[in-house]
Design a protein around this motif. Structure first.
Motif, PDB file in Angstrom:
ATOM      1  N   GLY A 215       0.800  -1.225   0.000  1.00  0.00           N
ATOM      2  CA  GLY A 215       0.000   0.000   0.000  1.00  0.00           C
ATOM      3  C   GLY A 215       0.830   1.271   0.000  1.00  0.00           C
ATOM      4  O   GLY A 215       0.332   2.349  -0.332  1.00  0.00           O
ATOM      5  N   LYS A 216       2.107   1.157   0.341  1.00  0.00           N
ATOM      6  CA  LYS A 216       2.981   2.335   0.337  1.00  0.00           C
ATOM      7  C   LYS A 216       3.227   2.841  -1.080  1.00  0.00           C
ATOM      8  O   LYS A 216       3.489   4.020  -1.293  1.00  0.00           O
ATOM      9  CB  LYS A 216       4.321   1.995   1.008  1.00  0.00           C
ATOM     10  CG  LYS A 216       4.195   1.730   2.505  1.00  0.00           C
ATOM     11  CD  LYS A 216       5.533   1.306   3.098  1.00  0.00           C
ATOM     12  CE  LYS A 216       5.394   0.978   4.580  1.00  0.00           C
ATOM     13  NZ  LYS A 216       6.677   0.508   5.158  1.00  0.00           N
ATOM     14  N   THR A 217       3.162   1.926  -2.046  1.00  0.00           N
ATOM     15  CA  THR A 217       3.350   2.329  -3.444  1.00  0.00           C
ATOM     16  C   THR A 217       2.087   2.110  -4.277  1.00  0.00           C
ATOM     17  O   THR A 217       1.961   2.643  -5.369  1.00  0.00           O
ATOM     18  CB  THR A 217       4.513   1.539  -4.091  1.00  0.00           C
ATOM     19  OG1 THR A 217       4.311   0.135  -3.878  1.00  0.00           O
ATOM     20  CG2 THR A 217       5.838   1.952  -3.484  1.00  0.00           C
ATOM     21  N   SER A 218       1.169   1.303  -3.767  1.00  0.00           N
ATOM     22  CA  SER A 218      -0.134   1.099  -4.415  1.00  0.00           C
ATOM     23  C   SER A 218      -1.188   1.483  -3.384  1.00  0.00           C
ATOM     24  O   SER A 218      -1.724   0.636  -2.662  1.00  0.00           O
ATOM     25  CB  SER A 218      -0.304  -0.360  -4.858  1.00  0.00           C
ATOM     26  OG  SER A 218       0.578  -0.676  -5.914  1.00  0.00           O
TER      27      SER A 218
ATOM     28  N   TYR B  99      -4.246   2.201  -2.785  1.00  0.00           N
ATOM     29  CA  TYR B  99      -5.532   1.595  -2.462  1.00  0.00           C
ATOM     30  C   TYR B  99      -5.384   0.411  -1.516  1.00  0.00           C
ATOM     31  O   TYR B  99      -6.244   0.170  -0.664  1.00  0.00           O
ATOM     32  CB  TYR B  99      -6.251   1.137  -3.737  1.00  0.00           C
ATOM     33  CG  TYR B  99      -7.427   0.250  -3.422  1.00  0.00           C
ATOM     34  CD1 TYR B  99      -8.596   0.783  -2.882  1.00  0.00           C
ATOM     35  CD2 TYR B  99      -7.348  -1.128  -3.598  1.00  0.00           C
ATOM     36  CE1 TYR B  99      -9.656  -0.038  -2.542  1.00  0.00           C
ATOM     37  CE2 TYR B  99      -8.403  -1.946  -3.266  1.00  0.00           C
ATOM     38  CZ  TYR B  99      -9.558  -1.402  -2.737  1.00  0.00           C
ATOM     39  OH  TYR B  99     -10.592  -2.219  -2.391  1.00  0.00           O
ATOM     40  N   LEU B 100      -4.294  -0.332  -1.644  1.00  0.00           N
ATOM     41  CA  LEU B 100      -4.117  -1.536  -0.836  1.00  0.00           C
ATOM     42  C   LEU B 100      -3.977  -1.229   0.651  1.00  0.00           C
ATOM     43  O   LEU B 100      -4.213  -2.091   1.490  1.00  0.00           O
ATOM     44  CB  LEU B 100      -2.910  -2.337  -1.332  1.00  0.00           C
ATOM     45  CG  LEU B 100      -3.105  -3.012  -2.691  1.00  0.00           C
ATOM     46  CD1 LEU B 100      -1.875  -3.815  -3.075  1.00  0.00           C
ATOM     47  CD2 LEU B 100      -4.336  -3.909  -2.693  1.00  0.00           C
ATOM     48  N   MET B 101      -3.606  -0.008   0.986  1.00  0.00           N
ATOM     49  CA  MET B 101      -3.550   0.378   2.392  1.00  0.00           C
ATOM     50  C   MET B 101      -4.961   0.340   2.985  1.00  0.00           C
ATOM     51  O   MET B 101      -5.176  -0.137   4.104  1.00  0.00           O
ATOM     52  CB  MET B 101      -2.958   1.783   2.529  1.00  0.00           C
ATOM     53  CG  MET B 101      -2.583   2.157   3.951  1.00  0.00           C
ATOM     54  SD  MET B 101      -1.200   1.185   4.602  1.00  0.00           S
ATOM     55  CE  MET B 101       0.190   1.995   3.797  1.00  0.00           C
ATOM     56  N   LYS B 102      -5.921   0.817   2.208  1.00  0.00           N
ATOM     57  CA  LYS B 102      -7.321   0.790   2.639  1.00  0.00           C
ATOM     58  C   LYS B 102      -7.857  -0.639   2.617  1.00  0.00           C
ATOM     59  O   LYS B 102      -8.616  -1.054   3.494  1.00  0.00           O
ATOM     60  CB  LYS B 102      -8.158   1.683   1.719  1.00  0.00           C
ATOM     61  CG  LYS B 102      -9.610   1.823   2.151  1.00  0.00           C
ATOM     62  CD  LYS B 102     -10.351   2.791   1.246  1.00  0.00           C
ATOM     63  CE  LYS B 102     -11.805   2.930   1.695  1.00  0.00           C
ATOM     64  NZ  LYS B 102     -12.564   3.854   0.816  1.00  0.00           N
ATOM     65  N   TYR B 103      -7.455  -1.383   1.610  1.00  0.00           N
ATOM     66  CA  TYR B 103      -7.888  -2.775   1.478  1.00  0.00           C
ATOM     67  C   TYR B 103      -7.438  -3.592   2.687  1.00  0.00           C
ATOM     68  O   TYR B 103      -8.153  -4.472   3.166  1.00  0.00           O
ATOM     69  CB  TYR B 103      -7.312  -3.354   0.188  1.00  0.00           C
ATOM     70  CG  TYR B 103      -7.648  -4.802  -0.085  1.00  0.00           C
ATOM     71  CD1 TYR B 103      -8.938  -5.181  -0.455  1.00  0.00           C
ATOM     72  CD2 TYR B 103      -6.674  -5.793   0.012  1.00  0.00           C
ATOM     73  CE1 TYR B 103      -9.248  -6.509  -0.722  1.00  0.00           C
ATOM     74  CE2 TYR B 103      -6.974  -7.118  -0.257  1.00  0.00           C
ATOM     75  CZ  TYR B 103      -8.260  -7.472  -0.624  1.00  0.00           C
ATOM     76  OH  TYR B 103      -8.565  -8.783  -0.884  1.00  0.00           O
ATOM     77  N   ALA B 104      -6.240  -3.291   3.189  1.00  0.00           N
ATOM     78  CA  ALA B 104      -5.696  -4.010   4.349  1.00  0.00           C
ATOM     79  C   ALA B 104      -6.588  -3.849   5.574  1.00  0.00           C
ATOM     80  O   ALA B 104      -6.644  -4.729   6.436  1.00  0.00           O
ATOM     81  CB  ALA B 104      -4.287  -3.519   4.660  1.00  0.00           C
ATOM     82  N   GLU B 105      -7.295  -2.725   5.659  1.00  0.00           N
ATOM     83  CA  GLU B 105      -8.191  -2.497   6.793  1.00  0.00           C
ATOM     84  C   GLU B 105      -9.329  -3.515   6.814  1.00  0.00           C
ATOM     85  O   GLU B 105      -9.762  -3.955   7.875  1.00  0.00           O
ATOM     86  CB  GLU B 105      -8.768  -1.079   6.727  1.00  0.00           C
ATOM     87  CG  GLU B 105      -7.732   0.019   6.934  1.00  0.00           C
ATOM     88  CD  GLU B 105      -8.321   1.404   6.744  1.00  0.00           C
ATOM     89  OE1 GLU B 105      -9.563   1.519   6.639  1.00  0.00           O
ATOM     90  OE2 GLU B 105      -7.538   2.371   6.700  1.00  0.00           O
ATOM     91  N   THR B 106      -9.825  -3.898   5.632  1.00  0.00           N
ATOM     92  CA  THR B 106     -10.895  -4.900   5.581  1.00  0.00           C
ATOM     93  C   THR B 106     -10.354  -6.273   5.962  1.00  0.00           C
ATOM     94  O   THR B 106     -11.035  -7.063   6.600  1.00  0.00           O
ATOM     95  CB  THR B 106     -11.535  -4.976   4.174  1.00  0.00           C
ATOM     96  OG1 THR B 106     -10.577  -5.445   3.229  1.00  0.00           O
ATOM     97  CG2 THR B 106     -12.047  -3.616   3.738  1.00  0.00           C
ATOM     98  N   LEU B 107      -9.096  -6.544   5.588  1.00  0.00           N
ATOM     99  CA  LEU B 107      -8.478  -7.822   5.951  1.00  0.00           C
ATOM    100  C   LEU B 107      -8.262  -7.906   7.453  1.00  0.00           C
ATOM    101  O   LEU B 107      -8.334  -8.977   8.051  1.00  0.00           O
ATOM    102  CB  LEU B 107      -7.128  -7.979   5.244  1.00  0.00           C
ATOM    103  CG  LEU B 107      -7.127  -8.022   3.718  1.00  0.00           C
ATOM    104  CD1 LEU B 107      -5.699  -8.174   3.211  1.00  0.00           C
ATOM    105  CD2 LEU B 107      -7.990  -9.158   3.196  1.00  0.00           C
ATOM    106  N   ASP B 108      -8.006  -6.759   8.056  1.00  0.00           N
ATOM    107  CA  ASP B 108      -7.726  -6.695   9.485  1.00  0.00           C
ATOM    108  C   ASP B 108      -8.902  -7.194  10.316  1.00  0.00           C
ATOM    109  O   ASP B 108      -8.736  -7.684  11.428  1.00  0.00           O
ATOM    110  CB  ASP B 108      -7.394  -5.250   9.874  1.00  0.00           C
ATOM    111  CG  ASP B 108      -6.431  -5.194  11.047  1.00  0.00           C
ATOM    112  OD1 ASP B 108      -5.886  -6.258  11.421  1.00  0.00           O
ATOM    113  OD2 ASP B 108      -6.224  -4.104  11.594  1.00  0.00           O
ATOM    114  N   VAL B 109     -10.103  -7.068   9.770  1.00  0.00           N
ATOM    115  CA  VAL B 109     -11.293  -7.536  10.490  1.00  0.00           C
ATOM    116  C   VAL B 109     -11.840  -8.817   9.852  1.00  0.00           C
ATOM    117  O   VAL B 109     -12.973  -9.217  10.092  1.00  0.00           O
ATOM    118  CB  VAL B 109     -12.398  -6.450  10.525  1.00  0.00           C
ATOM    119  CG1 VAL B 109     -11.950  -5.289  11.375  1.00  0.00           C
ATOM    120  CG2 VAL B 109     -12.766  -5.977   9.122  1.00  0.00           C
ATOM    121  N   GLY B 110     -10.998  -9.447   9.023  1.00  0.00           N
ATOM    122  CA  GLY B 110     -11.367 -10.729   8.427  1.00  0.00           C
ATOM    123  C   GLY B 110     -12.345 -10.636   7.285  1.00  0.00           C
ATOM    124  O   GLY B 110     -12.934 -11.630   6.868  1.00  0.00           O
TER     125      GLY B 110
END
Length: 213
Positions: free
Chosen positions: A136-139, A141-152
């Motif tokens: 997500g540091k270079t792409s 959107y994936l930083m935001k996407y990681a938030e959804t993964l964080d809650v499964g």
């Protein structure tokens, strides 16, 4: 002549460094065996969608089919990826790699018609989430996407396709790490949609029999 040689050397060094950066990024979060299996998963995904698994063609192929994915949702993915082959592939993946990414989520109904099945969902593994955050540091959107993964969660099933379509610079689809995340996202979606059909058929069959009485 000397300037040209220096330029070629600089270009070579930058290309090698870029390759090492991607490789090191993966090695920070996965074992060598896990990286190999993640590549097998991603190659399978590409071959099913694009007809070949040449990694240099991944970005070009995905950009071409993104509008179709965005328009039809999971229908396009379900039609293109053979679910039986997908299940057979995942059976061969080591438990270590599988658990880094996935878990089995129970789906059931206590009311008539009763049913129960398990579909893929994200395990919430800390290493995988950190890996996505680094991407997500270079792409962005994936930083935001990681938030959804964080809650499964999986988030909106079309988040990734829509984002690439509307904001192409927010995801570097040429990056192997991004390609791995992309493949995992849509293979997870494919599992959920295909297994969801089972419940739908059970309900449909139950209602049909109920109507015949």
């Amino acid at each position: 002549m000397t300037k040209k040689i220096i330029l070629y050397i600089l270009l070579f060094i930058s290309q090698v460094s870029f390759g090492q950066e991607i490789s090191t990024s993966l090695k920070n979060y996965f074992s060598i065996k896990e990286i190999k299996e993640l590549n097998v998963i991603t190659d399978f995904f590409q071959k099913e969608l694009c007809g070949n698994s040449k990694r240099k063609n991944f970005g070009k192929c995905v950009k071409k089919i993104i509008p179709k994915i965005e328009k039809s949702g999971g229908t396009y993915i379900a039609k293109k990826i053979n679910f039986r082959r997908q299940k057979n592939l995942l059976k061969k993946i080591s438990l270590s790699t599988f658990r880094k990414i996935w878990s089995g989520c129970r789906n059931w109904s206590d009311y008539e018609p009763k049913y129960e099945y398990y579909s893929l969902c994200f395990s919430g593994n800390e290493n995988y989430i950190k890996f996505v955050r680094e991407l997500g540091k270079t792409s962005g959107y994936l930083m935001k996407y990681a938030e959804t993964l964080d809650v499964g969660g999986l988030g909106n099933l079309n988040f990734i396709a829509t984002n690439i379509l509307e904001y192409p610079k927010s995801m570097n689809i040429e990056n192997r790490g991004v390609q791995i995340v992309f493949a995992i996202h849509y293979l997870t979606q494919n599992d959920i949609l295909n297994k969801g059909k089972k419940a739908f058929k059970i309900i449909e069959r139950y209602n049909r029999k109920k109507g015949e009485k």
